[in-house]
Design a protein around this motif. Structure first.
Motif, PDB file in Angstrom:
ATOM      1  N   ALA A  15       0.830  -1.210   0.000  1.00  0.00           N
ATOM      2  CA  ALA A  15       0.000   0.000   0.000  1.00  0.00           C
ATOM      3  C   ALA A  15       0.862   1.256   0.000  1.00  0.00           C
ATOM      4  N   PHE A  16       1.884   1.287   0.847  1.00  0.00           N
ATOM      5  CA  PHE A  16       2.756   2.459   0.860  1.00  0.00           C
ATOM      6  C   PHE A  16       3.581   2.557  -0.418  1.00  0.00           C
ATOM      7  N   ALA A  17       3.933   1.414  -0.989  1.00  0.00           N
ATOM      8  CA  ALA A  17       4.657   1.433  -2.257  1.00  0.00           C
ATOM      9  C   ALA A  17       3.778   2.001  -3.372  1.00  0.00           C
ATOM     10  N   ALA A  18       2.520   1.585  -3.411  1.00  0.00           N
ATOM     11  CA  ALA A  18       1.601   2.100  -4.428  1.00  0.00           C
ATOM     12  C   ALA A  18       1.402   3.606  -4.268  1.00  0.00           C
ATOM     13  N   LYS A  19       1.309   4.049  -3.032  1.00  0.00           N
ATOM     14  CA  LYS A  19       1.134   5.489  -2.784  1.00  0.00           C
ATOM     15  C   LYS A  19       2.388   6.270  -3.164  1.00  0.00           C
ATOM     16  N   GLY A  20       3.561   5.691  -2.870  1.00  0.00           N
ATOM     17  CA  GLY A  20       4.801   6.397  -3.147  1.00  0.00           C
ATOM     18  C   GLY A  20       5.187   6.403  -4.612  1.00  0.00           C
ATOM     19  N   ILE A  21       4.881   5.338  -5.316  1.00  0.00           N
ATOM     20  CA  ILE A  21       5.290   5.231  -6.717  1.00  0.00           C
ATOM     21  C   ILE A  21       4.620   6.289  -7.579  1.00  0.00           C
ATOM     22  N   VAL A  22       3.396   6.686  -7.251  1.00  0.00           N
ATOM     23  CA  VAL A  22       2.703   7.664  -8.087  1.00  0.00           C
ATOM     24  C   VAL A  22       2.979   9.110  -7.679  1.00  0.00           C
ATOM     25  N   MET A  23       3.826   9.313  -6.690  1.00  0.00           N
ATOM     26  CA  MET A  23       4.248  10.684  -6.384  1.00  0.00           C
ATOM     27  C   MET A  23       5.156  11.153  -7.520  1.00  0.00           C
ATOM     28  N   ARG A  25       7.943  12.844  -7.977  1.00  0.00           N
ATOM     29  CA  ARG A  25       9.388  12.622  -7.960  1.00  0.00           C
ATOM     30  C   ARG A  25       9.747  11.152  -8.160  1.00  0.00           C
ATOM     31  N   HIS A  26       9.058  10.270  -7.457  1.00  0.00           N
ATOM     32  CA  HIS A  26       9.387   8.854  -7.540  1.00  0.00           C
ATOM     33  C   HIS A  26       8.930   8.255  -8.866  1.00  0.00           C
ATOM     34  N   TYR A  27       7.844   8.752  -9.399  1.00  0.00           N
ATOM     35  CA  TYR A  27       7.403   8.306 -10.720  1.00  0.00           C
ATOM     36  C   TYR A  27       8.438   8.684 -11.763  1.00  0.00           C
ATOM     37  N   ALA A  28       8.990   9.891 -11.638  1.00  0.00           N
ATOM     38  CA  ALA A  28      10.032  10.333 -12.568  1.00  0.00           C
ATOM     39  C   ALA A  28      11.307   9.507 -12.402  1.00  0.00           C
ATOM     40  N   ASP A  29      11.617   9.090 -11.190  1.00  0.00           N
ATOM     41  CA  ASP A  29      12.783   8.225 -10.978  1.00  0.00           C
ATOM     42  C   ASP A  29      12.633   6.899 -11.704  1.00  0.00           C
ATOM     43  N   LEU A  30      11.415   6.392 -11.758  1.00  0.00           N
ATOM     44  CA  LEU A  30      11.170   5.101 -12.397  1.00  0.00           C
ATOM     45  C   LEU A  30      11.022   5.200 -13.908  1.00  0.00           C
ATOM     46  N   ALA A  86      12.837   4.551   2.624  1.00  0.00           N
ATOM     47  CA  ALA A  86      14.268   4.327   2.416  1.00  0.00           C
ATOM     48  C   ALA A  86      14.532   3.679   1.059  1.00  0.00           C
ATOM     49  N   MET A  87      13.698   2.726   0.699  1.00  0.00           N
ATOM     50  CA  MET A  87      13.914   2.047  -0.580  1.00  0.00           C
ATOM     51  C   MET A  87      13.631   2.955  -1.767  1.00  0.00           C
ATOM     52  N   LEU A  88      12.675   3.872  -1.642  1.00  0.00           N
ATOM     53  CA  LEU A  88      12.406   4.801  -2.749  1.00  0.00           C
ATOM     54  C   LEU A  88      13.592   5.727  -3.000  1.00  0.00           C
ATOM     55  N   GLN A  89      14.383   5.993  -1.981  1.00  0.00           N
ATOM     56  CA  GLN A  89      15.542   6.845  -2.154  1.00  0.00           C
ATOM     57  C   GLN A  89      16.708   6.107  -2.811  1.00  0.00           C
ATOM     58  N   TYR A  90      16.900   4.843  -2.435  1.00  0.00           N
ATOM     59  CA  TYR A  90      18.089   4.122  -2.862  1.00  0.00           C
ATOM     60  C   TYR A  90      17.839   3.069  -3.928  1.00  0.00           C
ATOM     61  N   ALA A  91      16.669   2.486  -3.971  1.00  0.00           N
ATOM     62  CA  ALA A  91      16.372   1.440  -4.953  1.00  0.00           C
ATOM     63  C   ALA A  91      14.905   1.516  -5.384  1.00  0.00           C
ATOM     64  N   PRO A  92      14.530   2.551  -6.139  1.00  0.00           N
ATOM     65  CA  PRO A  92      13.111   2.714  -6.478  1.00  0.00           C
ATOM     66  C   PRO A  92      12.557   1.579  -7.337  1.00  0.00           C
ATOM     67  N   ARG A  93      13.358   0.967  -8.163  1.00  0.00           N
ATOM     68  CA  ARG A  93      12.857  -0.142  -8.989  1.00  0.00           C
ATOM     69  C   ARG A  93      12.523  -1.367  -8.142  1.00  0.00           C
ATOM     70  N   LYS A  94      13.252  -1.576  -7.070  1.00  0.00           N
ATOM     71  CA  LYS A  94      12.964  -2.697  -6.173  1.00  0.00           C
ATOM     72  C   LYS A  94      11.627  -2.495  -5.456  1.00  0.00           C
ATOM     73  N   VAL A  95      11.279  -1.247  -5.172  1.00  0.00           N
ATOM     74  CA  VAL A  95       9.982  -0.973  -4.546  1.00  0.00           C
ATOM     75  C   VAL A  95       8.859  -1.338  -5.510  1.00  0.00           C
ATOM     76  N   ALA A  96       9.019  -0.963  -6.763  1.00  0.00           N
ATOM     77  CA  ALA A  96       7.999  -1.281  -7.764  1.00  0.00           C
ATOM     78  C   ALA A  96       7.863  -2.785  -7.942  1.00  0.00           C
ATOM     79  N   GLN A  97       8.974  -3.506  -7.895  1.00  0.00           N
ATOM     80  CA  GLN A  97       8.909  -4.961  -8.017  1.00  0.00           C
ATOM     81  C   GLN A  97       8.314  -5.590  -6.760  1.00  0.00           C
ATOM     82  N   GLY A  98       8.680  -5.076  -5.606  1.00  0.00           N
ATOM     83  CA  GLY A  98       8.194  -5.635  -4.351  1.00  0.00           C
ATOM     84  C   GLY A  98       6.738  -5.322  -4.069  1.00  0.00           C
TER      85      GLY A  98
END
Length: 116
Positions: A15-23, A25-30, A86-98
Motif C-alpha cells: 500500500a505504501f509502495a503504491a502510494k509512493g510510486i505515483v508521487m 518525484r518517484h514516478y520520474a525516478d522510475l 528508504a527504498m524509494l531513495q536508494y532502490a526505487p525499482r525494487k519498490v515497484a517490483q516488491g
C-alpha cells in the motif's frame, strides 16, 4: 507468527509502495525525468493503497483481536512506511517490483478472514 500477521505486513508495504510510486518525484525516478503519472493512474493507485491499508488493519484485528490488533497495525505501518521511504531513495525499482506481493497477500487475507 500467523499468516494473517505476515499478510498484514506485505499489504502495508504494498500500500505504501503504491502510494509512493505515483508521487511525481518517484514516478520520474522510475520512468524518466519530466514524466508524470496520468490522473487516472494516480487515482487508481491511491484507491488500491487505501484498500491495502484497510485489509492490513482487518488482518491485524483478526490475528490479535481488538485489544492488541490496532497497536500491532500501528507498528506495522511504521515499519512499512520507513522501509518504503528508504527504498524509494536508494532502490526505487525494487519498490515497484516488491509492491506486487500485495496481490497474493490480499487473496490470502481474504481467504483467511472468510474461513470459520
Amino acid at each position: 507468527m500467523s499468516m494473517l500477521f505476515l499478510s498484514s505486513v506485505s499489504l502495508a508495504f504494498s500500500a505504501f509502495a503504491a502510494k509512493g510510486i505515483v508521487m511525481d518525484r518517484h514516478y520520474a525516478d522510475l520512468h524518466g525525468r519530466g514524466k508524470e503519472p496520468a490522473p487516472a493512474l494516480r487515482m487508481r493507485m491511491r484507491t488500491l493503497a487505501w484498500l491495502g491499508l484497510a485489509l492490513s488493519f482487518a488482518a491485524c484485528i483478526a490475528a490479535r483481536g481488538w485489544h492488541v490488533g490496532p497497536v500491532l497495525w500501528c507498528g506495522i505501518l511504521s515499519v512499512a512506511a520507513w522501509t518504503v521511504a528508504a527504498m524509494l531513495q536508494y532502490a526505487p525499482r525494487k519498490v515497484a517490483q516488491g509492491a506486487w506481493i500485495g496481490i497474493p497477500a490480499a487473496a490470502l487475507t481474504t481467504a483467511l478472514l472468510l474461513l470459520p
